[in-house]
Enzyme design. Sequence first.
Site, PDB file in Angstrom:
ATOM      1  N   HIS A  28      43.790  42.155  37.618  1.00  0.00           N
ATOM      2  CA  HIS A  28      44.535  41.320  36.677  1.00  0.00           C
ATOM      3  C   HIS A  28      45.929  41.875  36.368  1.00  0.00           C
ATOM      4  O   HIS A  28      46.725  41.215  35.686  1.00  0.00           O
ATOM      5  CB  HIS A  28      43.743  41.158  35.375  1.00  0.00           C
ATOM      6  CG  HIS A  28      43.833  39.781  34.786  1.00  0.00           C
ATOM      7  ND1 HIS A  28      44.938  38.965  34.949  1.00  0.00           N
ATOM      8  CD2 HIS A  28      42.975  39.076  34.014  1.00  0.00           C
ATOM      9  CE1 HIS A  28      44.747  37.829  34.318  1.00  0.00           C
ATOM     10  NE2 HIS A  28      43.564  37.863  33.733  1.00  0.00           N
ATOM     11  N   ASP A  88      46.814  36.489  38.407  1.00  0.00           N
ATOM     12  CA  ASP A  88      46.305  35.697  37.291  1.00  0.00           C
ATOM     13  C   ASP A  88      45.419  34.589  37.840  1.00  0.00           C
ATOM     14  O   ASP A  88      45.285  34.405  39.059  1.00  0.00           O
ATOM     15  CB  ASP A  88      47.464  35.101  36.489  1.00  0.00           C
ATOM     16  CG  ASP A  88      48.403  36.175  35.955  1.00  0.00           C
ATOM     17  OD1 ASP A  88      47.902  37.201  35.451  1.00  0.00           O
ATOM     18  OD2 ASP A  88      49.637  35.981  36.060  1.00  0.00           O
TER      19      ASP A  88
END
Length: 430
Positions: A401, A405
């Site tokens: 992350h 995304d």
Amino acid sequence: MAIKEILMPNLGESVTEASVVQWLVQPGDKVKRYSPLMEVVSDKVTTEVPSDFEGVVKEHLIELDTDVPIGTAVMTLEVEGDDSKTVPSVPVEASTTEVKEQPDTPVAAAPKPAGKNAGRYSPAVLKLAQEKGIDLTEVTGTGNEGRITRKDIMNFTPAAIEKPAVLEAAPKQAAPEPVAPASVKPATPAPAHIPTNGNDTVVPADGVRKAIAKKMVQSVNEIPHAWIMVEADVSNIVSLRNSVKEDFKKQEGMSLSFFPFFAKAVVQALKKNPKINTSWQDGNIIYHNDINLSIAVTTDDHLYVPVIHQADNYSLAGLTKEINRLAGDVRSGTLANADMQGGTFTLNNTGSLGSVQSMGIINHPQAAILQVESINKRVVPTKDGGFKVADMVNLCLSIDHRILDGQQAGKFLKDVKENLARFSNESDIY
């Protein structure tokens, strides 16, 4: 006689460290040239290291299962010849590790270790000395040419060191409250004890399992994982594979599984989504120009992740051959170190185990891993409002992350699904 130092060998272009998992010879053993000395592990691959000399084993310089830089001296041999021809170790640790001087601790004007090895210590000695808060300049080495060994550190008693005469001449002052030296680290807490009874069996983890454990802990600790799953209709792939599998086996000499179809679809999607084919490094995102597809291969005891280098250069049939070759090498124990290096994205066939949903741990330092689950027949709605029986599969993607995304992950999976839907005739295989 001469002392030769055996160095941790270069095990691959991107390998910077490795560990010895088993000594095949002990101090005092006679060895011949090319005889195996030890087993080392790097990136889950076990390699036997042969001797370049004929002689007698003198000393092991590092502990088992301890990662050390490539080029570190790990063993010494006594061989026939002149002492002047002794080959020194590559001082890797000297250029990368600094031993901090203890404040409030007097240091003698000249260090006690003598000989050519003064001031050069093995990583195991440095680590142990720092843990115990010992100044290595106060330790007398008993190893070859004054080398300090782990035994010297374990037997060292600071209280036995005489205080320099200059301290005795200092004016007397009120004794201060005793304060622990700042550089002395607190004792490392003992690992949690797990109660066992007579029915339990304790088996030490082997080198490969320890390498896997280290890699998984590193990934979980360093990478913030996020997860997304989509389902795909692969009825067309099931139909195509069933229609050509007999001819493929006769022509190519191997079975055609479903996995290469997913590998091809993923490689095509990585071409369109280069941010998935990346790694995080010190605040930078590294975009890998080559698509090196790591594939998970299991044995009864271990998990290996060999690499198909430049996977975008292969047809579906070519990918099938590479997958079979790598899997065969893993299971026969002949996998080369080069086949474990340089992966940029991992594909895992968890469906072969009957799994329908899973969350993979990313293969550090890659940015993502895709789990292909088992194909199952389900009743699904059609566009005209009816229903049909379809071959459905879940695709489970874990992402870093820091780099990716949900939008990038969703776009990548959408492209994978579209690529899977394009397989329709035999020409797509070649």
